[in-house]
Motif scaffolding. Structure first.
Motif, PDB file in Angstrom:
ATOM      1  N   ILE A   1      73.568  36.760  26.376  1.00  0.00           N
ATOM      2  CA  ILE A   1      74.558  37.294  27.091  1.00  0.00           C
ATOM      3  C   ILE A   1      75.934  36.156  27.019  1.00  0.00           C
ATOM      4  O   ILE A   1      76.881  36.639  26.844  1.00  0.00           O
ATOM      5  N   LEU A   2      75.659  34.923  26.687  1.00  0.00           N
ATOM      6  CA  LEU A   2      76.768  34.065  26.531  1.00  0.00           C
ATOM      7  C   LEU A   2      77.248  34.125  25.035  1.00  0.00           C
ATOM      8  O   LEU A   2      78.483  33.855  25.007  1.00  0.00           O
ATOM      9  N   ARG A   3      76.438  34.807  24.156  1.00  0.00           N
ATOM     10  CA  ARG A   3      77.058  35.160  22.981  1.00  0.00           C
ATOM     11  C   ARG A   3      77.488  36.396  22.648  1.00  0.00           C
ATOM     12  O   ARG A   3      78.075  36.857  21.753  1.00  0.00           O
ATOM     13  N   SER A   4      77.354  37.091  23.770  1.00  0.00           N
ATOM     14  CA  SER A   4      77.786  38.883  23.854  1.00  0.00           C
ATOM     15  C   SER A   4      77.192  39.365  22.749  1.00  0.00           C
ATOM     16  O   SER A   4      77.575  40.265  22.150  1.00  0.00           O
TER      17      SER A   4
ATOM     18  N   ASN B   1      70.815  42.570  21.083  1.00  0.00           N
ATOM     19  CA  ASN B   1      69.750  41.812  21.302  1.00  0.00           C
ATOM     20  C   ASN B   1      69.146  41.897  22.704  1.00  0.00           C
ATOM     21  O   ASN B   1      68.069  41.718  23.023  1.00  0.00           O
ATOM     22  N   LEU B   2      70.268  41.608  23.427  1.00  0.00           N
ATOM     23  CA  LEU B   2      70.006  41.520  24.964  1.00  0.00           C
ATOM     24  C   LEU B   2      69.417  42.756  25.397  1.00  0.00           C
ATOM     25  O   LEU B   2      68.252  42.847  26.242  1.00  0.00           O
ATOM     26  N   ALA B   3      69.777  44.038  24.922  1.00  0.00           N
ATOM     27  CA  ALA B   3      68.920  45.234  25.094  1.00  0.00           C
ATOM     28  C   ALA B   3      67.642  45.455  24.695  1.00  0.00           C
ATOM     29  O   ALA B   3      66.509  45.742  25.352  1.00  0.00           O
ATOM     30  N   CYS B   4      67.444  45.026  23.639  1.00  0.00           N
ATOM     31  CA  CYS B   4      65.978  44.758  22.958  1.00  0.00           C
ATOM     32  C   CYS B   4      65.311  44.096  23.538  1.00  0.00           C
ATOM     33  O   CYS B   4      63.980  44.457  24.179  1.00  0.00           O
ATOM     34  N   MET B   5      65.643  42.918  24.059  1.00  0.00           N
ATOM     35  CA  MET B   5      64.688  42.010  24.775  1.00  0.00           C
ATOM     36  C   MET B   5      64.374  42.402  26.249  1.00  0.00           C
ATOM     37  O   MET B   5      63.410  42.517  26.430  1.00  0.00           O
TER      38      MET B   5
ATOM     39  N   ARG C   1      69.721  38.013  12.089  1.00  0.00           N
ATOM     40  CA  ARG C   1      69.389  39.365  11.325  1.00  0.00           C
ATOM     41  C   ARG C   1      70.577  40.350  11.900  1.00  0.00           C
ATOM     42  O   ARG C   1      70.952  41.328  11.038  1.00  0.00           O
ATOM     43  N   HIS C   2      70.710  40.482  13.152  1.00  0.00           N
ATOM     44  CA  HIS C   2      71.886  41.483  13.503  1.00  0.00           C
ATOM     45  C   HIS C   2      73.133  41.170  13.151  1.00  0.00           C
ATOM     46  O   HIS C   2      73.838  42.199  12.586  1.00  0.00           O
ATOM     47  N   LEU C   3      73.484  39.993  12.990  1.00  0.00           N
ATOM     48  CA  LEU C   3      74.810  39.680  12.510  1.00  0.00           C
ATOM     49  C   LEU C   3      74.919  40.295  10.990  1.00  0.00           C
ATOM     50  O   LEU C   3      75.871  40.508  10.458  1.00  0.00           O
ATOM     51  N   GLN C   4      73.417  39.985   9.981  1.00  0.00           N
ATOM     52  CA  GLN C   4      73.954  40.455   8.734  1.00  0.00           C
ATOM     53  C   GLN C   4      73.862  41.681   8.621  1.00  0.00           C
ATOM     54  O   GLN C   4      74.553  42.537   7.758  1.00  0.00           O
ATOM     55  N   ASN C   5      73.288  42.598   9.641  1.00  0.00           N
ATOM     56  CA  ASN C   5      73.236  43.930   9.500  1.00  0.00           C
ATOM     57  C   ASN C   5      74.867  44.499   9.974  1.00  0.00           C
ATOM     58  O   ASN C   5      74.949  45.600   9.446  1.00  0.00           O
ATOM     59  N   ILE C   6      75.463  43.862  10.513  1.00  0.00           N
ATOM     60  CA  ILE C   6      76.692  44.407  11.010  1.00  0.00           C
ATOM     61  C   ILE C   6      77.709  43.809  10.209  1.00  0.00           C
ATOM     62  O   ILE C   6      78.941  43.843  10.286  1.00  0.00           O
ATOM     63  N   GLY C   7      77.403  43.288   9.073  1.00  0.00           N
ATOM     64  CA  GLY C   7      78.464  42.927   7.899  1.00  0.00           C
ATOM     65  C   GLY C   7      78.767  41.297   7.846  1.00  0.00           C
ATOM     66  O   GLY C   7      79.652  41.006   7.060  1.00  0.00           O
ATOM     67  N   TYR C   8      78.080  40.507   8.520  1.00  0.00           N
ATOM     68  CA  TYR C   8      78.297  39.032   8.458  1.00  0.00           C
ATOM     69  C   TYR C   8      77.748  38.427   7.252  1.00  0.00           C
ATOM     70  O   TYR C   8      76.611  38.873   6.798  1.00  0.00           O
TER      71      TYR C   8
END
Length: 143
Positions: A59-62, A66-70, A114-121
Motif C-alpha cells: 500500500i505504501l509503495r502504491s 501485488n496488493l491485489a495478488c496478495m 519482477r512487476h517493475l521489470q514487467n512494466i518497463g523498469y
C-alpha cells in the motif's frame, strides 16, 4: 524524475557526480531501478516490513498489482480453510495471517521487482543489475 535530485544544478555532470556519490552510500543489498522518468530504490532480499506489517508495504509503495495478488491469495486460502474445517472466515483469516506474513516476508521484494521489470523498469546502475540478476529478481532477456 529522480526523487533524490531535483535538477536545480545548471551542470548535468555535477548532477551525475552527486547521484553517483549518493548511490554509493546505499547498502550493497539495495537496487536502483528506473524507467527514465521515475527512479525507485528498494532492498533485495527478505522484507522485514512485510513480515511485521503484512500487505502494508504494498500500500505504501502504491503497488496495487501485488496488493491485489496478495489479498486474493490470502482470501482464497482463508475460504479454502473455512470450507474444509467449517470455521468462520474471520477465524480462518486470522489463523492464517502470521503464515502469510512470513511468506510475504520471503517473496514480496521479489514480486515487487519482477512487476517493475514487467512494466518497463530497468536497473539504474551496473551494480544494481548485477545484484538483481544474481538474486533472480530480474530475468535476463536473451537476444
Amino acid at each position: 524524475m529522480d526523487p533524490f535530485f531535483n535538477g536545480n544544478n545548471d551542470e548535468n555532470n555535477q548532477d551525475e557526480e552527486e547521484k553517483k556519490a549518493f548511490y554509493s552510500l546505499l547498502p550493497s543489498n539495495y537496487a536502483i531501478v528506473t524507467n527514465g522518468e521515475n527512479t525507485k530504490v528498494n532492498k533485495v532480499g527478505f522484507s522485514y516490513t512485510s513480515l511485521f506489517f503484512g500487505v502494508l508495504p504494498a500500500i505504501l509503495r502504491s503497488d496495487w498489482y501485488n496488493l491485489a495478488c496478495m489479498i486474493g491469495i490470502q482470501l482464497f486460502f482463508s475460504m479454502l480453510v473455512t470450507f474444509v474445517t467449517g470455521i468462520g472466515l474471520d477465524q480462518a483469516s486470522e489463523s492464517l495471517s502470521f503464515l502469510f506474513q512470513v511468506i510475504w516476508g520471503f517473496i514480496y521484494n521479489l514480486m515487487y521487482f519482477r512487476h517493475l521489470q514487467n512494466i518497463g523498469y530497468k536497473a539504474g546502475t551496473p551494480e544494481s543489475l548485477k545484484l538483481l540478476v544474481e538474486n533472480h529478481y530480474f530475468k535476463v532477456k536473451r537476444k
